[in-house]
Design a protein around this motif. Structure first.
Motif, PDB file in Angstrom:
ATOM      1  N   HIS A 388       0.844  -1.197   0.000  1.00  0.00           N
ATOM      2  CA  HIS A 388       0.000   0.000   0.000  1.00  0.00           C
ATOM      3  C   HIS A 388       0.876   1.243   0.000  1.00  0.00           C
ATOM      4  N   GLY A 389       0.248   2.398  -0.014  1.00  0.00           N
ATOM      5  CA  GLY A 389       0.978   3.646  -0.221  1.00  0.00           C
ATOM      6  C   GLY A 389       1.920   4.042   0.882  1.00  0.00           C
ATOM      7  N   GLN A 390       1.838   3.387   2.020  1.00  0.00           N
ATOM      8  CA  GLN A 390       2.755   3.679   3.122  1.00  0.00           C
ATOM      9  C   GLN A 390       3.983   2.777   3.068  1.00  0.00           C
ATOM     10  N   ASN A 391       3.789   1.489   2.763  1.00  0.00           N
ATOM     11  CA  ASN A 391       4.902   0.537   2.738  1.00  0.00           C
ATOM     12  C   ASN A 391       5.723   0.616   1.458  1.00  0.00           C
ATOM     13  N   LEU A 392       5.090   1.003   0.363  1.00  0.00           N
ATOM     14  CA  LEU A 392       5.773   1.030  -0.928  1.00  0.00           C
ATOM     15  C   LEU A 392       6.271   2.440  -1.211  1.00  0.00           C
ATOM     16  N   LEU A 393       7.552   2.551  -1.558  1.00  0.00           N
ATOM     17  CA  LEU A 393       8.166   3.831  -1.903  1.00  0.00           C
ATOM     18  C   LEU A 393       8.730   3.739  -3.315  1.00  0.00           C
ATOM     19  N   VAL A 394       8.861   4.880  -3.955  1.00  0.00           N
ATOM     20  CA  VAL A 394       9.389   4.925  -5.317  1.00  0.00           C
ATOM     21  C   VAL A 394      10.588   5.862  -5.341  1.00  0.00           C
ATOM     22  N   VAL A 395      11.623   5.440  -6.050  1.00  0.00           N
ATOM     23  CA  VAL A 395      12.800   6.278  -6.263  1.00  0.00           C
ATOM     24  C   VAL A 395      12.602   7.025  -7.574  1.00  0.00           C
ATOM     25  N   LEU A 396      12.659   8.346  -7.486  1.00  0.00           N
ATOM     26  CA  LEU A 396      12.431   9.198  -8.655  1.00  0.00           C
ATOM     27  C   LEU A 396      13.715   9.932  -9.013  1.00  0.00           C
ATOM     28  N   SER A 397      13.946  10.099 -10.312  1.00  0.00           N
ATOM     29  CA  SER A 397      15.061  10.924 -10.765  1.00  0.00           C
ATOM     30  C   SER A 397      14.742  12.391 -10.488  1.00  0.00           C
ATOM     31  N   ALA A 398      15.706  13.256 -10.766  1.00  0.00           N
ATOM     32  CA  ALA A 398      15.516  14.676 -10.491  1.00  0.00           C
ATOM     33  C   ALA A 398      14.333  15.256 -11.253  1.00  0.00           C
ATOM     34  N   ASP A 399      14.015  14.687 -12.441  1.00  0.00           N
ATOM     35  CA  ASP A 399      12.879  15.196 -13.208  1.00  0.00           C
ATOM     36  C   ASP A 399      11.579  14.453 -12.909  1.00  0.00           C
ATOM     37  N   GLY A 400      11.612  13.524 -11.923  1.00  0.00           N
ATOM     38  CA  GLY A 400      10.400  12.837 -11.510  1.00  0.00           C
ATOM     39  C   GLY A 400      10.145  11.508 -12.198  1.00  0.00           C
TER      40      GLY A 400
END
Length: 524
Positions: A388-400
């Motif tokens: 869910h949105g609390q346990n799962l994180l996403v790595v984003l580049s500087a432009d998203g």
């Protein structure tokens, strides 16, 4: 059938005068706020109508889609949705988009009376266990208004800041689909201002010494949390005052994360504390089972993540301790920030809705493809994440641009020994609730959290979620799990029914209309 407009619609009901609202949680919080932070009072009062609509929208979703035993039928028409109660009364409101996150329900009608307050509506329904749930709804409304009163986060990308706790405190509204999204019974206004992440506090964690022979310790417990033959157990100040009833020794300052009981120590780990308060649905604590399983689970997860071609990292549990009590325990975890490279941001998926990124269909499709690729690959191997949105994180580049995923908190995943063995993977030496070979249970865990939870919350509506899935699904490797995701209704926890079923243990599930189905009726 009505045309399909967007999900920002409001309920169109006859203009009936609203019954006078007696003093409830909103007035009580206003009284406390006047004493501890009077400058927030005008903003709090201004946020109350929107908070009522936000909670009412979540409640209407439940009434429209959960298997509530006191509803005898649902009738969809051109002018909205009618819900027939077993006692002969009828509820009228808009078509319910189960994936909408905007507050599009401003009122509903029970026979001839209009209700704009979810707590008053639940009281009027008079169903079993309604009074207790109505009190929780009232507290959720008041706390949500308080949370919004102090929030001011721009949605542009890139944004200023980006430390882990900064992203977490941007999630002001809590769970996007739970009517108890901000219910915190037992927390005063002063408590919320002092400990809730959306208010941006700094919390002083303490420690309580416990004889080492009275503790269960797993993993590598740090030297700074040992004192001779005693283990120093990190404690949350609220827990020390309201549950343990004892003093504690100051340890480290920290920033609370989305779960409130987990805090980020600057330059150090995330500390998951026992905080025996009812937050949203459940009383949160740390079981002896979780502490015992922490080290083998972490080692297993590290090996599992290595099988995802670099698309997924799972934060390591560094150490765990319990004084053989769920009220006095703690876990130390890696910060997800260690998996972000130069110029990258790592943020919980729930925080995506606080940015402009999901507004781009192409971006949302790319993110859905990444999340589903990882989730389905692990499910095939034999592990269903509670993504869910609390346990799962996403790595984003500087432009998203989405690059990789990070997962944290292994306490409620599901593991299939049969699937693992089929792939030549040795199952971890664990028993109990984490272990199951049941396909339905495994798929519910992943699809209910990832698709009906994290992806739906980022998309914000059935049309947007359906478009993202239609773009992402064709490129995924075929298999029975993907076929189930394509063809079956989406599983989702029946969150309101669970709150109205206090004598029933465990999760209760419902099925939501598949977002790829068309047309999807949402009233204009």
């Amino acid at each position: 059938m009505a045309a399909v407009p967007d999900n920002r619609a409001v309920a169109r009901v006859p203009e009936e005068p609203t019954v006078h609202r007696p003093p409830t949680a909103d007035a009580e919080i206003a009284e406390e706020l006047a004493a501890v932070r009077p400058a927030l009072l005008p903003r709090y009062a201004a946020e109350l109508p929107g908070a009522r609509a936000a909670v009412l929208t979540r409640l209407w979703r439940a009434l429209a889609h959960e298997p509530l035993p006191w509803l005898s039928g649902r009738v969809s028409g051109a002018d909205g949705l009618a819900l027939r109660l077993a006692d002969g009364r009828t509820l009228h409101g808009p078509h319910a988009d189960p994936y909408a996150t905007s507050a599009y329900v401003t009122s509903v009608r029970l026979d001839r009376e209009r209700y704009d307050d979810p707590a008053r509506l639940m009281t009027a329904l008079g169903v079993p266990h309604a009074p207790a749930f109505a009190a929780e709804l009232a507290h959720s409304v008041a706390s949500l208004a308080l949370s919004r009163a102090g929030a001011d986060h721009p949605k542009e990308w890139p944004v200023h800041g980006g430390r882990d706790w900064e992203w977490e405190q941007r999630v002001v509204d809590g769970h996007p689909y739970h009517p108890n999204c901000r219910s915190r019974p037992g927390f005063t206004v002063a408590d919320q201002l002092a400990y809730a992440p959306e208010h941006g506090p700094v919390v002083e964690l303490g420690t309580v010494p416990v004889p080492a022979d009275g503790c269960l310790v797993t993993g590598d417990w740090p030297a700074e949390l040992r004192d001779g033959d005693r283990i120093l157990v990190p404690v949350h100040p609220w827990q020390a005052a309201h549950v343990l009833g004892r003093s504690y020794d100051p340890w480290r300052t920290a920033r609370p994360l989305m779960s409130l009981r987990t805090l980020a120590v600057p330059g150090g780990p995330h500390v998951k504390t026992a905080l025996s308060a009812r937050l949203t649905s459940s009383v949160r604590d740390i079981s002896v089972y979780s502490v015992r399983a922490a080290a083998p689970l972490s080692a297993f997860a590290e090996d599992l993540a290595a099988r995802t071609d670099g698309l997924l990292h799972i934060t390591r549990t560094l150490g765990a301790v319990t004084a053989h009590s769920p009220d006095l325990a703690a876990l130390l975890r890696e910060s997800p920030e260690v998996y972000a490279g130069p110029g990258e941001h790592v943020l919980p998926v729930a925080a995506l809705a606080t940015t402009s990124l999901p507004g781009s269909p192409a971006w949302l499709a790319a993110f859905a493809r990444l999340a589903l690729t990882v989730g389905l690959r692990l499910l095939d191997l034999g592990v269903a994440l509670e993504a869910h949105g609390q346990n799962l994180l996403v790595v984003l580049s500087a432009d998203g641009t989405p690059q990789r995923l990070v997962y944290r908190d292994l306490a409620d995943i599901r593991i299939s020994p049969a699937r693992l063995t089929r792939h030549g993977i040795t199952p971890p030496a664990l028993t109990g609730r984490l272990i199951t070979d049941d396909d339905t249970t495994l798929r519910r865990k992943l699809f209910g959290s990832l698709v009906a939870g994290a992806l739906a919350g980022a998309a914000g509506s059935a049309p947007a979620l359906g478009a993202a899935l239609r773009a992402a699904l064709p490129g995924l490797p075929p298999g029975p799990d993907l076929a189930s995701l394509r063809e079956d209704p989406l599983p989702s926890k029946a969150l309101t029914l669970m709150r109205l079923s206090p004598d029933r243990a465990g999760d209760i599930w419902t099925s939501l209309p598949h977002p790829c189905a068309a047309p999807f009726p949402v009233q204009s």
